[in-house]
Design a protein around this motif. Structure first.
Motif, PDB file in Angstrom:
ATOM      1  N   LEU A 140       1.019  -1.025   0.292  1.00 27.27           N
ATOM      2  CA  LEU A 140       0.117   0.187  -0.514  1.00 27.27           C
ATOM      3  C   LEU A 140       0.734   0.988  -0.068  1.00 27.27           C
ATOM      4  O   LEU A 140       0.548   2.043  -0.809  1.00 27.27           O
ATOM      5  N   ALA A 141       1.937   1.164   0.602  1.00 26.07           N
ATOM      6  CA  ALA A 141       3.026   2.659   0.950  1.00 26.07           C
ATOM      7  C   ALA A 141       3.602   2.870  -0.406  1.00 26.07           C
ATOM      8  O   ALA A 141       3.733   3.590  -0.695  1.00 26.07           O
ATOM      9  N   LEU A 142       3.865   1.139  -1.223  1.00 25.17           N
ATOM     10  CA  LEU A 142       4.379   1.763  -2.704  1.00 25.17           C
ATOM     11  C   LEU A 142       4.029   1.987  -2.931  1.00 25.17           C
ATOM     12  O   LEU A 142       4.008   2.680  -4.445  1.00 25.17           O
ATOM     13  N   LYS A 143       2.321   2.069  -3.107  1.00 23.61           N
ATOM     14  CA  LYS A 143       1.111   2.579  -4.424  1.00 23.61           C
ATOM     15  C   LYS A 143       0.833   4.251  -3.585  1.00 23.61           C
ATOM     16  O   LYS A 143       0.127   3.948  -4.569  1.00 23.61           O
ATOM     17  N   GLY A 144       1.698   4.232  -2.883  1.00 26.97           N
ATOM     18  CA  GLY A 144       1.793   6.058  -2.101  1.00 26.97           C
ATOM     19  C   GLY A 144       0.712   6.931  -1.345  1.00 26.97           C
ATOM     20  O   GLY A 144       0.730   6.953  -1.007  1.00 26.97           O
ATOM     21  N   PHE A 145      -0.058   5.278  -0.664  1.00 27.39           N
ATOM     22  CA  PHE A 145      -0.451   5.593   0.482  1.00 27.39           C
ATOM     23  C   PHE A 145       0.282   5.354   1.834  1.00 27.39           C
ATOM     24  O   PHE A 145       0.903   4.470   2.013  1.00 27.39           O
ATOM     25  N   SER A 153      13.041   2.721   3.738  1.00 34.04           N
ATOM     26  CA  SER A 153      13.502   3.059   2.308  1.00 34.04           C
ATOM     27  C   SER A 153      12.702   3.922   1.744  1.00 34.04           C
ATOM     28  O   SER A 153      12.041   3.915   0.897  1.00 34.04           O
ATOM     29  N   ILE A 154      11.118   3.505   2.726  1.00 33.62           N
ATOM     30  CA  ILE A 154       9.853   3.503   2.322  1.00 33.62           C
ATOM     31  C   ILE A 154       9.360   4.651   2.704  1.00 33.62           C
ATOM     32  O   ILE A 154       8.026   4.769   4.145  1.00 33.62           O
ATOM     33  N   ASP A 155       9.501   6.294   2.864  1.00 25.70           N
ATOM     34  CA  ASP A 155       8.830   7.263   3.604  1.00 25.70           C
ATOM     35  C   ASP A 155       7.603   7.854   4.309  1.00 25.70           C
ATOM     36  O   ASP A 155       7.793   8.156   5.127  1.00 25.70           O
ATOM     37  N   ASN A 156       6.792   6.580   3.313  1.00 19.84           N
ATOM     38  CA  ASN A 156       4.652   6.691   4.206  1.00 19.84           C
ATOM     39  C   ASN A 156       4.506   5.800   4.611  1.00 19.84           C
ATOM     40  O   ASN A 156       3.128   5.700   4.391  1.00 19.84           O
ATOM     41  N   LEU A 157       5.615   4.344   4.885  1.00 19.28           N
ATOM     42  CA  LEU A 157       5.218   3.238   5.458  1.00 19.28           C
ATOM     43  C   LEU A 157       5.905   3.454   7.107  1.00 19.28           C
ATOM     44  O   LEU A 157       6.928   3.713   7.156  1.00 19.28           O
ATOM     45  N   TYR A 158       5.063   3.279   8.314  1.00 18.38           N
ATOM     46  CA  TYR A 158       5.126   3.565   9.481  1.00 18.38           C
ATOM     47  C   TYR A 158       4.604   1.395   9.961  1.00 18.38           C
ATOM     48  O   TYR A 158       4.083   1.469   9.804  1.00 18.38           O
ATOM     49  N   MET A 159       5.954   2.156  11.493  1.00 20.36           N
ATOM     50  CA  MET A 159       5.511   0.658  11.988  1.00 20.36           C
ATOM     51  C   MET A 159       5.168   1.127  13.835  1.00 20.36           C
ATOM     52  O   MET A 159       5.970   1.754  14.408  1.00 20.36           O
ATOM     53  N   LEU A 160       4.053   0.300  14.684  1.00 17.40           N
ATOM     54  CA  LEU A 160       3.368   0.270  16.085  1.00 17.40           C
ATOM     55  C   LEU A 160       4.001  -0.600  16.429  1.00 17.40           C
ATOM     56  O   LEU A 160       3.619  -1.570  16.038  1.00 17.40           O
ATOM     57  N   ALA A 161       5.403  -0.829  17.024  1.00 17.24           N
ATOM     58  CA  ALA A 161       5.365  -2.359  17.792  1.00 17.24           C
ATOM     59  C   ALA A 161       5.037  -2.721  18.967  1.00 17.24           C
ATOM     60  O   ALA A 161       4.339  -1.468  20.057  1.00 17.24           O
ATOM     61  N   ALA A 162       4.071  -4.287  18.893  1.00 24.14           N
ATOM     62  CA  ALA A 162       4.107  -4.723  20.661  1.00 24.14           C
ATOM     63  C   ALA A 162       5.106  -4.276  21.117  1.00 24.14           C
ATOM     64  O   ALA A 162       6.137  -4.599  21.291  1.00 24.14           O
ATOM     65  N   SER A 163       4.653  -5.058  22.295  1.00 18.38           N
ATOM     66  CA  SER A 163       5.895  -5.117  23.640  1.00 18.38           C
ATOM     67  C   SER A 163       6.091  -6.557  23.844  1.00 18.38           C
ATOM     68  O   SER A 163       4.886  -7.377  23.736  1.00 18.38           O
ATOM     69  N   GLN A 164       7.105  -6.511  24.442  1.00 19.82           N
ATOM     70  CA  GLN A 164       7.718  -7.717  24.476  1.00 19.82           C
ATOM     71  C   GLN A 164       7.696  -8.436  26.050  1.00 19.82           C
ATOM     72  O   GLN A 164       7.221  -9.513  26.227  1.00 19.82           O
TER      73      GLN A 164
END
Length: 268
Positions: A27-32, A79-90
């Motif tokens: 989705l991010a690679l498609k510009g979203f 490498s993809i500016d419009n892609l973000y991640m929110l991690a889980a707690s370990q």
């Protein structure tokens, strides 16, 4: 308007995290502008597949507890500016998740993102319920095995009864089926269910099929969503899945009615 997508199945080891990472990346690679959230509290793996495990400072529980704000916890892809991640707690357990807290996180994300992909943990307990509760759309990931398909059938029941949309009488959660680890040879030999079998059992529109491929493991070990592997069959499959989801190419729109097959298969 931003859309929240849950990647779910019920059974562990079917490829939910692989699908979440590749689908969000696609989705991010498609510009979203896309955020992907790991809901597997205590057993996080999405950060490994996304290749950002060393960059996790704050996680979703830190945000829920007020120890960090959302902007501090979101990790931007290198490498993809419009892609973000929110991690889980370990280190925490799933009781740290609350509907009110998650609703606030999703509301904030929807102000800035086009898509929010929720990587559900295995099972049907609190973590999975929280991952699907606010979903607008669900990607049901299943392997061509009876046990996997049966667990996906249970998840479909929860999507129709235990989500915010179901409880408020809103439009139902949009459902799509993704079949992973598919091997035509094993289907021909009778070791796996066929595509038609799975469609008839679940009655969900088929979005795409990911072949059984060593490229998935190789990509995960490298910290790279397999969709980024342009030479792999699995990567090609995920790119097609994203394109079909966005309506760029034709998806399989065949929608078999649920026929109560499980009642006949598993009747005691």
């Amino acid at each position: 308007m931003a859309k929240t997508i849950v990647v779910t199945s019920g059974k562990g080891g079917v490829g939910k995290t692989t699908t979440s990472a590749s689908f969000a990346t696609g989705l991010a690679l498609k510009g979203f502008k896309t955020a992907v959230i790991d809901f597997d509290i205590g057993l996080r793996n999405l950060d490994l597949v996304m290749g950002c495990e060393r960059r996790v400072v704050y996680d979703i529980v830190n945000v829920l507890s007020g120890e960090a704000n959302l902007k501090q916890a979101l990790i931007r892809d290198k490498s993809i500016d419009n892609l973000y991640m929110l991690a889980a707690s370990q280190t925490r357990d799933k009781d740290a998740l609350s509907k009110e807290g998650l609703e606030n996180i999703l509301k904030e994300l929807k102000q800035d993102f086009d898509y929010i992909v929720c990587d559900s943990p295995a099972g049907i307990e609190k973590g999975a319920h929280m991952a699907m509760y606010f979903a607008d759309c669900a990607l049901i990931v299943t392997n061509p095995e009876v046990s996997s398909v049966r667990d996906s059938d249970r998840i479909l029941g929860l999507l129709s009864s235990k989500t915010e949309r179901a409880e408020k009488g809103l439009q139902p959660v949009e459902e799509h089926l993704i079949i992973t680890r598919y091997s035509p040879k094993r289907v021909a030999s009778g070791d796996m269910l066929s595509i038609q079998d799975i469609k008839e059992l679940l009655g969900v529109p088929l979005l795409g099929i990911v072949p059984e491929s060593k490229a998935v493991l190789n990509a995960s070990n490298r910290g790279l969503p397999v969709i980024r592997d342009a030479k792999s069959d699995a990567g090609h499959a995920y790119r097609n899945i994203v394109a079909c989801f966005l309506g760029e190419t034709a998806a399989d729109l065949g929608e078999a009615k649920r026929k109560g097959i499980f009642k006949r298969l598993f009747a005691s």
